[in-house]
Every structure is written in C-alpha cells, then in structure tokens.
Write an enzyme that holds these catalytic residues in place. Structure first.
Site, PDB file in Angstrom:
ATOM      1  N   TRP A   1      34.679  21.368  43.642  1.00  0.00           N
ATOM      2  CA  TRP A   1      33.471  21.510  42.815  1.00  0.00           C
ATOM      3  C   TRP A   1      32.833  20.139  42.553  1.00  0.00           C
ATOM      4  CZ3 TRP A   1      32.479  19.616  37.789  1.00  0.00           C
ATOM      5  CH2 TRP A   1      31.324  20.096  37.193  1.00  0.00           C
ATOM      6  N   HIS A   2      33.693  19.109  42.471  1.00  0.00           N
ATOM      7  CA  HIS A   2      33.177  17.769  42.176  1.00  0.00           C
ATOM      8  C   HIS A   2      32.428  17.161  43.350  1.00  0.00           C
ATOM      9  CE1 HIS A   2      36.114  18.062  38.844  1.00  0.00           C
ATOM     10  NE2 HIS A   2      35.187  17.375  38.213  1.00  0.00           N
ATOM     11  N   GLY A   3      32.655  17.659  44.550  1.00  0.00           N
ATOM     12  CA  GLY A   3      31.897  17.126  45.672  1.00  0.00           C
ATOM     13  C   GLY A   3      32.552  17.419  46.998  1.00  0.00           C
TER      14      GLY A   3
ATOM     15  N   ALA B   1      38.446  23.502  41.825  1.00  0.00           N
ATOM     16  CA  ALA B   1      37.951  22.558  40.805  1.00  0.00           C
ATOM     17  C   ALA B   1      37.711  21.190  41.433  1.00  0.00           C
ATOM     18  CB  ALA B   1      38.963  22.443  39.673  1.00  0.00           C
TER      19      ALA B   1
ATOM     20  N   PHE C   1      27.873  14.995  40.036  1.00  0.00           N
ATOM     21  CA  PHE C   1      28.390  16.333  40.333  1.00  0.00           C
ATOM     22  C   PHE C   1      27.372  17.413  40.028  1.00  0.00           C
ATOM     23  CE2 PHE C   1      31.966  13.701  38.609  1.00  0.00           C
ATOM     24  CZ  PHE C   1      32.312  13.204  39.853  1.00  0.00           C
TER      25      PHE C   1
END
Lengths: 531, 338
Positions: free
Chosen positions: A344-346, A341, A531
C-alpha cells in the site's frame, strides 16, 4: 498546500475559519458548502488537474453506494455493484501507483522490449481517499451506513485536514459530525484546544523532523561509503524524522479538525515506547491498522475460522493451539494483511519486504505469547521490571528500525548496502570500514571525521529520543479535553503534565508558535505525502 | 479559555511584529554580505553627484571594473547575479539622484540573459526592489509566462504570489535562517567592512582572490540561447527609459577564462551577439563595444568568472582604451584620478 507553509498559516487557515463560522452562524448548508469548496481548493492548490480525479472518484463511489442501497434486497446485484466499485477503485490505484513501476521493472529485467515506459505523477492522497471510499462501499453492502447525505459524504472524503495523508476515517465517526448543527457554531473551547494541538504538531514537524532530515538524507544518498557509526546515526535520524514528521502531521490534522468542531480518531500514540510489535501497530498509524484489521484481516481470518469450524477443527485457544492451527489461523491472515499494508505504501520490492518483515515480527510476537514462557504472577523487583521492559523495548525498536531502512531506501540494494554498513561491512574509509561498532565509537573519539559532524548529529538524536521517551504525547497532554475521538489510555509519561487553558500555557504556546512560524520555510513536504 | 486565547494571540502577534520590525531595521546585522553590497551601491546611487559613466551588470563586472582606475565620474553598480531586471530598477533609482550620468554601461554574460538565478534570493529578499516593484515584476512574470522565474504549477500561481508578496515585505520566516548562519556579530562586522570597501572603490568588490583558476564559466552551461522573456522585457524597458532621458548606453562583454572557451557552444554566442545587434539596430543610442569576446589566460582569474588582481589591472588598462576609442561620454578614461 502544506500545513507548514506560510500561505496556509497566514492566509488559508484564518480566512477559512472566519468564513466558516460566519456562514455557519447564518446557515449550516452554506458552511458545509464552504468547507467542501475549501477542501477542493486545498487539494487543487498543488495540481488543479487532479481535482477532476477527486471529483470523479467521489461521484462514482457515491453512485455505487446509492445503487447498492437500491438493490439491497437483491443480493447478487448489490454484490456485483460492490465488486465493480472496489475493482474500479483498486484499478485507479493500480494505474497511478503500480502500473508504470511494474512496466519499468519488466523493461529493466528484459521481460518487455521497446522503449522505457516513463513515469506518472502520483495524485496526492490517492491511497487515502480511495481506501476511505472502499470502506464506505463495503459497509453500505453490509448495511452499516446510516448517514447518507451527499454533502456529508463529500466532506467525509475531502475534509482537508485528512485528505492528503490521513487519518483514514470511518464514515460512522465522521459523517454524523458533519450532519450536526453544533459543528457549524463557534466554540471557543474547540478553537483553543485545536490551535494548541496544531502548534505542537507544527513544532514537531518544523523544529525537529525538518532538522533531522539532512542527516538522514545524507546517509540514504550514499549508502555504500558509510562508516558504521555514520550509518547508524543516519538510520536513527531517519527513524526519528519519520516519527516527528508523522506525529507532527497527525497532530496538525487533529488540531485543524478540532478548530472546525470536528473530532478525528487518534492516529499516533507514542509508538516508539512500544514494548512489542503488536503494541507498536496499535500506536503507529492507528487508523491504517484499524482499516487493515476491519477490511483485510478480519474477513480472511473469519473465513478461515468458519472453514475450520465446519471441519470440526480446533480454533485459536492458547492451551489448545497447535503449530498448524497457529500458522493457518494467525500467520496466514497476518502475513497477507501486512504484505498488502507494505505494498500500500508504494510499488517496489522494498515495500514488499517492509510488509513481510512486519508480518513476520507480528507472527513471532503472537507465537511468543502463545508458546513462550508465561509471565510470572508473583511481584518482581523494580530492577527486574525495568530490565524486562528495557530489552523488550530495545528489541521492538531495533526491529522497527531495520524495517524502516527498507521503507526509506530507494530500492532493496540500497537498503542492503546500508545494513552492511551498520554491521561494519561498509566501505567507509574515514575511520576504517571493516570495524565493529565499539571500535568505531573509540575511533570516533580519537579521530573525528571531518566531513560529517558527528557531535551535532548525536546531540540532535539524543534530544529527539528524550522527547519521545520522557514527555507526554498530545493524547496524554489533552487527556482531560479528549484530544481525539478514540479514548486511548496509554501509560503515563515519565514527566506527566496536562495542558490547561490558562495564561501560562498561553505564553508557552505563543512562544513555541512564534519560534516555529519563524522557522517555517514552506518547502518541506510530509514524508507520508509519498503514499 | 478566554484568557488563554487572548494571551496566545497577543503574545504571538506582538512577538511576530517585533521580529518583523527589528528584522527590517537591522538587516546589516544578520544578512549576508550581498545585502551590504547592495546597500553600499544604493548609497552610491543616491549620492551620485559627479556626472560620468555608471556601470551595471553581473558579478564579473562588479569584480572586474575598477572605477578609480577609469575616472572620477565612474561608479560601478554591478552586483552578483544581476540581470537587466535589477539594472532597470537601479537605473530608475539613479534617475532620481542629484545629477544624471553622461553614459551608462551594461554588461551581462550569456548566462544572465537566459537565467535569473538570484532574483528571489537576492533581488527581492534583500529589498533591491521595493514591495510594489516586486509586485510589478511578478505581474510581468505572469503575463509573459516566464518559466525561468515561476514554477508554473499550482492553482493560479497563488503559492508564488504569496511568496513574492511576503518576501518583498520582509516577512521574518524567510530571513530567520540568516540570524543563526554565523556567530553573533560576525556578519555585522563583515558587512560594515564591505560598506567601507565599496565606498572607497566606488563599487568594485573582489571575490576571494586566487592565483589562477581553470574552473568553467557559467556560460558553458548554456546550451541554447533563449532570452528569458522578463529579462528581455526589462532590458528593452531600460533602453527606452535611457532614450527618454537622452543618455547613451554601451554594452561590453567581460573577458572569459581560456579554459572555458573549448566548452562554449558557438551557436549560443552567435545568438547572443545577434540579440544584442538587434537591440542596437532598434535603438541608435545603444552601442556594442565588444565585437568578440576577449579571452584571458586562466592565471588572471580567481574562479570561474572573476578576475584576480593581476587580471583586473590588465583588464582596466585595456578597457579604458576601449572606452576612449569609442568616445564614451564622461572620458577620457584611464587618466590618474584626483
């Protein structure tokens, strides 16, 4: 195109709605086409070149879905197509989001010789539309997809209110809505509710989040030189900015969809009122939490449980759980899910740390529930109840704020520097760099810093917190009308009131809309667009 | 629901219309001083009745050239950040005044032939050009693909089309921040003072005065002289318009701070001169008054580009001689004004 741009508000939205209902009045398919065209136009507004990427992704995934169904009886073939589909989607995401960052990191750390690899423009919403479609493929393989119409699928992926920054939709709740005839008929109730929710979301973004942005930006721009109080104020300002920005976006999406007779799931439910980190993740970016639980946590957790069952080992029951069982059955899938997770944001170590921190928080929270003291069943005094709620809230919020420093900082060094400033180890020379919080506050009253206006910032922060903690959120405000698909029943707000479709609310929301539209500049992006 | 929606729509629409109309009618009360300067210069142009020399250019000209020191028929219509785009529309306006000038003087530094940094912020926002004129300029920006004035990204440049259209029509969202930029009444008072100063000086307006400045001129930032296509288009259009009206045009380069000279790229100035010479060769009514750039001591400047009182005193004395020597119509210049 931004929801908070003049172009969107004065042109795109009114024209879209008008034509949608006009076409819908005569022919449903025409309205569907119009909505799909609108969504592509909305996406292409920023960079038309990426339209090919979006169209390609939709065609590829729909074809994969179709083939999985064709080969449903032949398990190996459909599993191969699924693996291919998921790999291609993750490959695309990896190419745009991580490859260049990784190569640059190798280059910086001398693992890779030669010239710097440069960078690549991240297509808007790529994480969102890729995840949405991976979920669809997994569900087709599992035989959980009923709606199969191509136009409905295109709308499920591209419908403009969610395309860029979510919520991450589940086909089961959206595709049937696009297949219904009522969706394309004018419904004044939905228009009224949708506009009202949209206005509130827009106001949160324009009147609060955008006003907090300069305070936060200033702190994160120069993380070294900050004084303790400044660092705290900046970090809290960012925390509130992120809250109002994401709440604003989520509510605008909810309201916009409702204007088109579509109901979205809830994505935001006063997360800063949470009294535990588990509760926080059930209120913050709800659709992401749901996605991660469904497609990441559950499969791993089930796999571990099945293996343990096969070996005859104990499962997760409070009274029987051992530390070993807890670590394997809960901590492992939690950490794995939260690390993904975070990433996933970067790309960047800071996002990995963000995920690790939240994974750790959730594990501690679960451990406390399982192994910690059990709540007394006897009635407690009001003071005791307030105190109990207060420290839980404070600890949860503090944990979230610490993680958000990594979420916002450009890198881990910046984040660490800011944390140093927050504990009085910064090099801020204005009020004395090596002092603690109390001294800083005292110094502040005695010797205000000239270049940074504490008073304004503190008032803005205080107002923000009052709004968050005291007033009802949109889900509560529109509880009777059902603001979202999900039926969330959070505790009532301190000041509890309900939206009503009457003249008073008409005046109030018109005034709010007017002030907000007048303050719209149109150049302030949503934080989640990154994102 | 019906009463809610009707109330919402009517109150919102009425509020927006009220703010829009009020905003357009009361710009002097809340917009920055540049708007007052623009208004004052428009008044000078509209009431132009004594034929002589009319000057257009950027802020160095607005600050540096004192019409009352040069002669009775001289007015200074230069403004902050002006390029030939703005001058063209001001000259077009001037051509509708009761009398025509005997000569026009233009002056832009290198920077303002390459960059148009105030086009959106002042020219369009403050209504220096009308809505239809802004549409015309925008059409030319697109046609000439001028990256100086358009980002170039986005579908069919729609975002900027809408922005240009609404900004030039005074859509209130673009103006509201000016309403609370200062305490109520402050801007109105400042703006009325500015109007009075311009009426008295016939267009000259000082920047905050300092006893010297070593700050570097914006020209030092220019590393390659490439004229903005739209600026070039309107420069040539201005010359064509004045040729049609049979009004001679003169060009002068304002003095530069001595501290900036070592930082100037010689190639840039050469290209700048070549560009002007090319225009002069194409148009026999266009004359260049300065063959080289005058360098003044830093003590005569208030900031990076603008002369202080001592500087303007010296400059206007010298400038009057240059005008007289070149035989610019409307002279003699520098005589005592009555």
């Amino acid at each position: 195109m931004l929801f908070n741009s003049v172009t969107f508000l004065v042109l795109f939205l009114p024209v879209s709605l008008l034509a949608y209902y006009l076409l819908g009045h005569f022919q449903m398919t025409a309205a569907k086409f119009w909505l799909a065209a609108l969504s592509f136009f909305f996406y292409g507004w920023w960079n038309p070149d990426f339209l090919f990427l979006l169209v390609g992704s939709i065609l590829f995934n729909y074809s994969c879905g179709y083939l999985i169904q064709v080969f449903q009886e032949r398990n190996k073939a459909s599993a191969f197509i699924l693996a291919l589909g998921i790999s291609a989607n993750l490959g695309l995401l990896f190419y745009y989001k991580y490859l260049f960052a990784l190569l640059n990191w190798f280059h910086e750390h001398h693992f890779y010789q030669g010239s710097s690899t440069g960078s690549i423009i991240l297509p808007l919403g790529i994480s969102f539309f890729t995840f949405t479609q991976i979920g669809f493929l997994i569900d087709i393989q599992g035989g959980n997809v009923r709606e199969k119409g191509f136009l409905e699928y295109v709308l499920f992926v591209t419908f403009f209110p969610h395309l860029i920054a979510g919520p991450i939709l589940h086909h089961r709740e959206i595709m049937p809505q696009f297949a219904k005839k009522e969706t394309y008929s004018l419904n004044w109730d939905n228009i009224g509710i949708g506009i009202s929710i949209f206005i509130i979301g827009l106001a949160k973004k324009v009147l609060v989040a955008d006003q907090l942005s300069p305070i936060a930006n200033d702190i994160f721009k120069h993380t070294v030189e900050k004084h303790t109080l400044e660092a705290w104020a900046g970090v809290l300002a960012y925390s509130l900015q992120l809250y109002f920005d994401f709440a604003g976006y989520s509510e605008m999406a909810l309201g916009l969809a409702r204007m088109f007779n579509v109901k979205f799931p809830a994505n935001f439910d006063s997360p800063y009122k949470s009294k535990s980190i588990i509760d926080f993740w059930q209120r913050w970016h709800i659709s992401l939490t749901r996605y991660l639980t469904l497609y990441l946590y559950n499969p791993v957790s089930l796999w571990i449980m099945r293996r343990r069952m096969a070996k005859g080992l104990a499962l997760l029951k409070a009274e029987e759980t051992t530390l070993e069982g807890f670590l394997i059955m809960l901590a492992v899938p939690t950490m794995y899910t939260m690390i993904l997770a975070g990433v996933w944001h970067g790309a960047g170590l800071q996002f990995l740390i963000y995920g690790l921190l939240h994974g750790f928080y959730i594990c501690v929270n679960h451990a406390w529930r399982m192994f910690g003291p059990k709540a007394s069943k006897t009635p407690v005094s009001r003071f005791h109840s307030w105190f109990d709620g207060g420290w839980k809230w404070g600890l949860t919020y503090l944990s979230v704020v610490i993680s958000q420093i990594f979420f916002r900082a450009k890198n881990t060094t910046e984040a660490w520097q800011l944390i140093q400033c927050m504990i009085g180890r910064g090099t801020g020379d204005s009020v004395g760099g090596q002092e603690g919080v109390i001294e800083s506050i005292l110094d502040y009253f005695g010797a205000p810093i000239s270049y940074w206006n504490y008073t304004d910032s503190l008032i803005t922060l205080a107002v923000g917190f009052v709004f968050i903690l005291v007033l009802p959120n949109v889900l509560q405000l529109f509880q009777k009308e059902g603001a979202s698909l999900t039926n969330i029943k959070s505790a009532p707000a301190f000041f509890s009131f309900q939206w009503r479709p009457n003249i008073l609310w008409g005046f109030l929301l018109a005034g709010l809309a007017l002030v907000t539209v007048l303050m719209v500049t149109g150049n302030s992006e949503f934080l989640y667009f990154r994102f | 629901m019906r009463s809610f929606l009707i109330t919402l729509t009517l109150v919102f629409a009425a509020g927006l219309v009220f703010v829009w109309v009020w905003g357009l009618d009361n710009r002097l009360s809340y917009l920055s001083r540049d708007y007052a300067l623009l208004t004052a210069k428009n008044r000078l142009i509209d009431g132009y009745s004594r034929p002589g020399l009319v000057i257009f250019g950027d802020s160095a000209v607005m600050d540096g050239i004192q019409p009352e020191k040069l002669g009775p028929g001289v007015i200074n219509c230069a403004m902050m950040g002006n390029t030939p785009i703005e001058s063209y529309f001001l000259i077009r306006r001037l051509m509708k005044a009761p009398v025509h000038p005997k000569a026009i003087l233009l002056s832009y530094n290198t920077y303002h032939l390459v960059h148009s940094d105030f086009y959106w912020e002042n020219t369009v926002k403050f209504g220096l050009i009308s809505g239809s004129e802004a549409d015309e300029v925008f059409g030319n920006i697109l046609r000439l693909k001028d990256k100086e004035l358009i980002s170039g990204s986005g579908l069919w440049n729609l975002e900027q089309r809408v922005y240009s259209f609404l900004l030039s029509r005074g859509f209130p969202s673009y103006y509201v921040s000016s309403l609370y930029a200062d305490a109520p009444g402050v801007r109105k008072k400042e703006n009325e003072e500015a109007l009075g100063v311009i009426a008295q000086t016939k267009g000259q307006y000082y920047f905050p005065l300092q006893d010297g400045s070593k700050a570097l001129n914006a020209d030092t930032k220019v590393k390659a002289f490439t004229v903005s296509p739209v600026i070039d288009y309107y420069f040539r259009k201005t010359l064509d318009l004045l040729k049609t009206e049979n009004i001679p045009v003169y060009f002068y380069v304002m003095p530069i701070n001595e501290t900036s000279v070592p930082h100037l790229d010689p190639g840039v100035f050469k290209a700048y001169q070549d560009y002007l010479l090319e225009l002069a060769q194409e148009d026999n009514q266009f004359h260049i008054l300065s063959k080289f750039r005058t360098v003044y001591p830093w003590k005569l400047f208030s900031d990076y580009a603008h002369l202080n009182e001592k500087g303007t005193l010296r400059f206007n004395r010298e400038f009057a001689k240059i005008l007289n020597k070149a035989g610019v119509p409307g002279g003699p210049y520098g005589a005592v004004v009555h």
